[in-house]
Design a protein around this motif. Structure first.
Motif, short mmCIF file in Angstrom:
data_model
loop_
_atom_site.label_atom_id
_atom_site.label_comp_id
_atom_site.label_asym_id
_atom_site.label_seq_id
_atom_site.Cartn_x
_atom_site.Cartn_y
_atom_site.Cartn_z
N TYR A 201 47.38 34.43 21.17
CA TYR A 201 45.92 34.38 21.04
C TYR A 201 45.47 33.52 19.86
O TYR A 201 44.35 33.03 19.84
CB TYR A 201 45.35 35.80 20.94
N ALA A 202 46.36 33.29 18.90
CA ALA A 202 46.03 32.40 17.78
C ALA A 202 45.77 30.98 18.30
O ALA A 202 44.90 30.27 17.80
CB ALA A 202 47.15 32.39 16.75
N LEU A 205 42.26 30.55 19.69
CA LEU A 205 41.24 30.38 18.66
C LEU A 205 41.28 28.97 18.07
O LEU A 205 40.24 28.36 17.80
CB LEU A 205 41.44 31.41 17.54
N LYS A 206 42.49 28.45 17.90
CA LYS A 206 42.66 27.12 17.28
C LYS A 206 42.30 26.00 18.25
O LYS A 206 41.78 24.96 17.86
CB LYS A 206 44.10 26.97 16.78
N PRO A 208 40.30 26.10 21.52
CA PRO A 208 39.53 26.81 22.55
C PRO A 208 39.46 26.02 23.86
O PRO A 208 39.38 24.79 23.85
CB PRO A 208 38.14 26.95 21.93
N THR A 211 39.27 30.18 29.66
CA THR A 211 40.31 31.20 29.63
C THR A 211 40.11 32.19 30.78
O THR A 211 39.01 32.72 30.97
CB THR A 211 40.28 31.96 28.29
N GLN A 224 34.65 32.92 25.43
CA GLN A 224 35.13 32.98 24.05
C GLN A 224 33.94 32.95 23.08
O GLN A 224 33.01 32.19 23.26
CB GLN A 224 36.05 31.79 23.77
N ARG A 225 34.02 33.83 22.10
CA ARG A 225 32.99 33.80 21.06
C ARG A 225 33.29 32.67 20.08
O ARG A 225 34.41 32.49 19.67
CB ARG A 225 33.00 35.14 20.27
N THR A 226 32.25 31.95 19.73
CA THR A 226 32.44 30.91 18.71
C THR A 226 31.98 31.46 17.37
O THR A 226 30.97 32.16 17.28
CB THR A 226 31.63 29.64 19.07
N VAL A 227 32.74 31.18 16.34
CA VAL A 227 32.45 31.72 15.02
C VAL A 227 31.28 30.93 14.40
O VAL A 227 31.29 29.72 14.45
CB VAL A 227 33.69 31.62 14.11
#
Length: 227
Positions: A201-202, A205-206, A208, A211, A224-227
């Motif tokens: 899952y890392a 995030l790195k 995107p 999915t 996916q949530r974006t930060v």
């Protein structure tokens, strides 16, 4: 206009006679990068095997790189697989041959005959994965990350329309996983379509991308949530 490379409508994926995925619908277009996630046993590998005709499709409609999976003849399977590049978790390099011989084996097995053309192709795919100077190395002389780069190069030999990667970073440490992922994303940026099963899952995030989650016999898209 993006070209559809894979279209699945209401398919069921079976393992032996047991349905493990039902009502799967998916449209993949040229240049997509798609992750498959879910617990071990959720059906990701069986799904990929159905796409490269290791498991037969018996329910629903499936079309991949111009082949009808439901009505695929045994004699057509090698031709389908030439249009697909498959990358496995455990590399599957032949241990008794060096890197170049591993790649030559695949080219000859898929109908290549001209020595000069084969040499040019091997140089080209190894260059794409940063391994051009490793042709004489034996698999046991390579690290896991290097072996996986060779496996990716092997998947590129017949210029596939779609690359299917089943846990390609599953046997690699986090730093090497990132390096292999960078190779895959670079290949994707040239227009190659990639579907990749992963537990990492890392990486999601790195890097995107679209999915799909496999859970409870179903497949659904994760936003996916974006930060």
């Amino acid at each position: 206009m993006s070209q559809t490379i894979l279209s699945l409508k209401e398919i069921t994926v079976f393992q032996e006679k047991n349905p493990i995925l039902t009502d799967v619908n998916l449209e993949v277009t040229n240049g997509d990068f798609i992750y498959l996630i879910g617990k071990t046993g959720a059906g990701k590998s069986s799904f990929l095997k159905t796409l490269y005709a290791d498991l037969f499709l018996t329910e629903g409609e499936g079309n991949i790189v111009g082949y009808d999976l439901r009505n695929l003849k045994e004699k057509d399977i090698p031709y389908l697989r030439r249009k697909l590049g498959v990358v496995f978790q455990d590399f599957k390099l032949l241990p008794d041959r060096n890197v170049k011989q591993n790649l030559l084996f695949v080219l000859k097995a898929t109908g290549w005959t001209a020595t000069e053309e084969m040499n040019v192709k091997i140089d080209e795919v190894l260059d794409k994965v940063g391994m051009k100077n490793y042709q004489s190395k034996m698999p046991h002389q390579l690290s896991g990350g290097e072996q996986q780069r060779i496996a990716i190069a092997r998947a590129l030999l017949n210029d596939p329309e779609l690359i299917l990667a089943d846990e390609p970073t599953g046997n690699l440490d986090p730093q090497t996983s990132v390096e292999v992922m960078e190779v895959l994303r670079k290949i994707n940026s040239t227009g190659k379509t990639i579907i990749m099963a992963t537990h990492d899952y890392a990486l999601l995030l790195k890097f995107p991308a679209k999915t799909l989650k496999f859970d409870g016999g179903k497949v659904f898209e994760v936003v996916q949530r974006t930060v």
